[in-house]
Design a protein around this motif. Structure first.
Motif, PDB file in Angstrom:
ATOM      1  N   LEU A   1      42.881  54.932 -42.305  1.00 19.90           N
ATOM      2  CA  LEU A   1      43.680  53.892 -42.522  1.00 19.90           C
ATOM      3  C   LEU A   1      43.132  52.460 -43.141  1.00 19.90           C
ATOM      4  CD1 LEU A   1      45.874  53.453 -39.041  1.00 19.90           C
ATOM      5  CD2 LEU A   1      46.095  54.938 -41.178  1.00 19.90           C
ATOM      6  N   ALA A   2      43.682  52.189 -44.097  1.00 19.55           N
ATOM      7  CA  ALA A   2      43.214  50.857 -44.756  1.00 19.55           C
ATOM      8  C   ALA A   2      44.397  50.008 -44.697  1.00 19.55           C
ATOM      9  CB  ALA A   2      42.658  51.496 -46.256  1.00 19.55           C
ATOM     10  N   ILE A   3      44.086  48.643 -44.282  1.00 19.23           N
ATOM     11  CA  ILE A   3      45.061  47.585 -44.441  1.00 19.23           C
ATOM     12  C   ILE A   3      44.636  46.421 -45.338  1.00 19.23           C
ATOM     13  CG2 ILE A   3      46.345  45.973 -42.899  1.00 19.23           C
ATOM     14  CD1 ILE A   3      45.373  48.094 -40.461  1.00 19.23           C
ATOM     15  N   ASN A   4      45.295  46.243 -46.170  1.00 20.12           N
ATOM     16  CA  ASN A   4      45.241  44.902 -47.213  1.00 20.12           C
ATOM     17  C   ASN A   4      46.321  43.804 -46.769  1.00 20.12           C
ATOM     18  OD1 ASN A   4      43.463  46.641 -48.689  1.00 20.12           O
ATOM     19  ND2 ASN A   4      45.409  47.172 -50.201  1.00 20.12           N
ATOM     20  N   PHE A   5      45.736  42.891 -46.481  1.00 24.55           N
ATOM     21  CA  PHE A   5      46.361  41.571 -46.188  1.00 24.55           C
ATOM     22  C   PHE A   5      46.583  40.727 -47.478  1.00 24.55           C
ATOM     23  CE2 PHE A   5      44.973  42.653 -41.930  1.00 24.55           C
ATOM     24  CZ  PHE A   5      46.360  42.702 -41.160  1.00 24.55           C
ATOM     25  N   ALA A   6      47.715  40.708 -47.973  1.00 29.07           N
ATOM     26  CA  ALA A   6      47.814  39.854 -49.288  1.00 29.07           C
ATOM     27  C   ALA A   6      47.875  38.286 -48.932  1.00 29.07           C
ATOM     28  CB  ALA A   6      48.906  40.222 -50.026  1.00 29.07           C
ATOM     29  N   LEU A   7      47.265  37.581 -49.749  1.00 27.34           N
ATOM     30  CA  LEU A   7      47.503  35.961 -49.316  1.00 27.34           C
ATOM     31  C   LEU A   7      47.284  35.364 -50.729  1.00 27.34           C
ATOM     32  CD1 LEU A   7      44.783  35.699 -46.343  1.00 27.34           C
ATOM     33  CD2 LEU A   7      47.070  35.259 -46.230  1.00 27.34           C
ATOM     34  N   SER A   8      47.757  34.216 -50.774  1.00 29.50           N
ATOM     35  CA  SER A   8      47.756  33.466 -52.206  1.00 29.50           C
ATOM     36  C   SER A   8      46.152  32.845 -52.019  1.00 29.50           C
ATOM     37  CB  SER A   8      48.611  32.307 -51.801  1.00 29.50           C
ATOM     38  OG  SER A   8      48.513  31.248 -52.874  1.00 29.50           O
ATOM     39  N   ASP A   9      45.847  32.721 -53.174  1.00 29.21           N
ATOM     40  CA  ASP A   9      44.468  32.375 -53.329  1.00 29.21           C
ATOM     41  C   ASP A   9      44.262  30.903 -52.779  1.00 29.21           C
ATOM     42  OD1 ASP A   9      43.819  34.776 -54.578  1.00 29.21           O
ATOM     43  OD2 ASP A   9      44.287  34.070 -56.594  1.00 29.21           O
ATOM     44  N   ALA A  10      45.274  30.155 -53.056  1.00 26.27           N
ATOM     45  CA  ALA A  10      45.095  28.844 -52.582  1.00 26.27           C
ATOM     46  C   ALA A  10      45.049  28.589 -51.238  1.00 26.27           C
ATOM     47  CB  ALA A  10      46.656  28.056 -53.351  1.00 26.27           C
ATOM     48  N   ILE A  11      45.404  29.574 -50.380  1.00 26.13           N
ATOM     49  CA  ILE A  11      45.612  29.350 -48.982  1.00 26.13           C
ATOM     50  C   ILE A  11      44.680  30.098 -48.234  1.00 26.13           C
ATOM     51  CG2 ILE A  11      47.796  28.210 -48.931  1.00 26.13           C
ATOM     52  CD1 ILE A  11      49.006  30.852 -48.342  1.00 26.13           C
ATOM     53  N   LYS A  12      43.610  31.024 -48.878  1.00 27.63           N
ATOM     54  CA  LYS A  12      42.914  31.783 -48.040  1.00 27.63           C
ATOM     55  C   LYS A  12      41.732  31.049 -47.129  1.00 27.63           C
ATOM     56  CE  LYS A  12      42.727  35.826 -50.976  1.00 27.63           C
ATOM     57  NZ  LYS A  12      41.915  36.704 -52.010  1.00 27.63           N
ATOM     58  N   THR A  13      42.450  30.603 -45.883  1.00 29.96           N
ATOM     59  CA  THR A  13      41.392  29.806 -44.832  1.00 29.96           C
ATOM     60  C   THR A  13      40.801  30.552 -44.017  1.00 29.96           C
ATOM     61  OG1 THR A  13      43.338  29.556 -43.696  1.00 29.96           O
ATOM     62  CG2 THR A  13      42.962  27.789 -45.121  1.00 29.96           C
ATOM     63  N   VAL A  14      40.861  32.300 -44.017  1.00 29.32           N
ATOM     64  CA  VAL A  14      40.214  33.172 -43.181  1.00 29.32           C
ATOM     65  C   VAL A  14      39.562  33.908 -44.141  1.00 29.32           C
ATOM     66  CG1 VAL A  14      41.930  32.913 -41.280  1.00 29.32           C
ATOM     67  CG2 VAL A  14      42.231  34.572 -43.170  1.00 29.32           C
ATOM     68  N   THR A  15      38.458  34.550 -43.487  1.00 28.43           N
ATOM     69  CA  THR A  15      37.469  35.504 -44.167  1.00 28.43           C
ATOM     70  C   THR A  15      37.957  36.919 -43.917  1.00 28.43           C
ATOM     71  OG1 THR A  15      35.927  35.592 -42.188  1.00 28.43           O
ATOM     72  CG2 THR A  15      35.491  33.775 -44.016  1.00 28.43           C
ATOM     73  N   GLU A  16      37.698  37.771 -44.532  1.00 29.88           N
ATOM     74  CA  GLU A  16      37.971  39.235 -44.279  1.00 29.88           C
ATOM     75  C   GLU A  16      37.243  39.578 -42.971  1.00 29.88           C
ATOM     76  OE1 GLU A  16      36.450  42.575 -46.992  1.00 29.88           O
ATOM     77  OE2 GLU A  16      38.197  41.968 -47.855  1.00 29.88           O
ATOM     78  N   GLU A  17      35.984  39.180 -42.623  1.00 27.27           N
ATOM     79  CA  GLU A  17      35.513  39.508 -41.418  1.00 27.27           C
ATOM     80  C   GLU A  17      36.130  39.053 -40.255  1.00 27.27           C
ATOM     81  OE1 GLU A  17      30.975  39.089 -39.264  1.00 27.27           O
ATOM     82  OE2 GLU A  17      31.431  38.248 -41.023  1.00 27.27           O
ATOM     83  N   GLN A  18      36.850  37.676 -40.322  1.00 25.05           N
ATOM     84  CA  GLN A  18      37.533  37.191 -39.140  1.00 25.05           C
ATOM     85  C   GLN A  18      38.682  38.148 -38.976  1.00 25.05           C
ATOM     86  OE1 GLN A  18      37.967  33.300 -40.868  1.00 25.05           O
ATOM     87  NE2 GLN A  18      36.896  32.504 -39.005  1.00 25.05           N
ATOM     88  N   VAL A  19      39.408  38.244 -39.924  1.00 20.76           N
ATOM     89  CA  VAL A  19      40.785  39.076 -39.890  1.00 20.76           C
ATOM     90  C   VAL A  19      40.418  40.721 -39.310  1.00 20.76           C
ATOM     91  CG1 VAL A  19      42.645  40.258 -41.133  1.00 20.76           C
ATOM     92  CG2 VAL A  19      41.810  38.162 -41.788  1.00 20.76           C
ATOM     93  N   ALA A  20      39.050  41.258 -39.758  1.00 16.06           N
ATOM     94  CA  ALA A  20      38.794  42.525 -39.466  1.00 16.06           C
ATOM     95  C   ALA A  20      38.500  42.589 -37.730  1.00 16.06           C
ATOM     96  CB  ALA A  20      37.829  43.015 -40.113  1.00 16.06           C
ATOM     97  N   ASN A  21      38.000  41.404 -37.369  1.00 14.08           N
ATOM     98  CA  ASN A  21      37.484  41.341 -35.994  1.00 14.08           C
ATOM     99  C   ASN A  21      38.744  41.317 -34.907  1.00 14.08           C
ATOM    100  OD1 ASN A  21      34.639  41.603 -36.278  1.00 14.08           O
ATOM    101  ND2 ASN A  21      34.451  39.398 -36.611  1.00 14.08           N
ATOM    102  N   VAL A  22      39.785  40.464 -35.377  1.00 13.89           N
ATOM    103  CA  VAL A  22      40.907  40.242 -34.641  1.00 13.89           C
ATOM    104  C   VAL A  22      41.631  41.504 -34.714  1.00 13.89           C
ATOM    105  CG1 VAL A  22      43.220  39.105 -34.854  1.00 13.89           C
ATOM    106  CG2 VAL A  22      41.308  37.655 -35.440  1.00 13.89           C
TER     107      VAL A  22
END
Length: 202
Positions: A73-94
């Motif tokens: 499984l691969a999950i893409n979380f789409a965010l606006s470039d202007a509001i990327k206040t989280v990192t990929e590592e943080q999301v992956a950990n959660v």
């Protein structure tokens, strides 16, 4: 496409040509378009750690069930470039932590099922011994009423083993299924992508 005040979801889907060459497994890819990074997390959580939003978790579980247990499984979380206040590592950990805890919960439920199975087996066997012993004590020439009672005792004796048989043979399989799905999601590849890129692909 499913819309929600906090997030919106778009499924990219599974492509047969999209293979994980390292594992030789097909990859099922999902895209979740978020209105804000905060919508990923459970608001006002009493815990110190960030908790995955239950609606997102449920949608991911439904998708994993559709994709099957044999796909990466691969999950893409789409965010606006202007509001990327989280990192990929943080999301992956959660995401990983949430579904690992879910898998652990299902493991505990499986243990509980087998513990109940052992207890009910002992109780059931005692009932079988008691009822069959009582049935055998009724002689063949005791009359129609006593003969009917003997048959009823025999039937009730084996009915007493129904629940233990269900626990040993069947009850644990749904828990195993959901545990496998949770583990698949815990190992999913997490990516943060641009919302504009997602729209162009759509």
């Amino acid at each position: 496409m499913v819309s929600d005040p906090a997030f919106e979801i778009a499924v990219v889907g599974h492509s047969p040509s999209n293979m994980d060459k390292s594992l030789n497994r097909p990859v099922a890819t999902f895209t979740v378009g978020l209105r804000s990074p905060e919508s990923l997390f459970l608001p006002d959580s009493p815990l110190l750690r960030d908790e995955l939003h239950p609606e997102i978790a449920q949608v991911l579980l439904d998708w994993a069930r559709t994709a099957g247990e044999k796909r990466q499984l691969a999950i893409n979380f789409a965010l606006s470039d202007a509001i990327k206040t989280v990192t990929e590592e943080q999301v992956a950990n959660v995401v990983s932590s949430h579904f690992l805890r879910m898998a652990e919960n299902h493991t505990r439920r499986i243990r509980d099922i087998f513990r109940y199975a052992r207890v009910t087996s002992v109780v059931g066997l005692l009932v079988v011994i008691l009822l069959l012993g009582s049935a055998q004590a009724i002689s063949d020439d005791a009359g129609n009423v006593m003969a009917s009672l003997r048959e009823s005792l025999t039937i009730f004796a084996w009915v007493a083993m129904w629940k233990p048989a269900e626990l040993w043979l069947y009850a644990h399989w749904p828990e195993r299924h959901w545990r496998r799905l949770a583990l698949c999601l815990a190992k999913a590849r997490i990516s943060l992508v641009s919302e504009s890129t997602t729209r162009n692909e759509a």
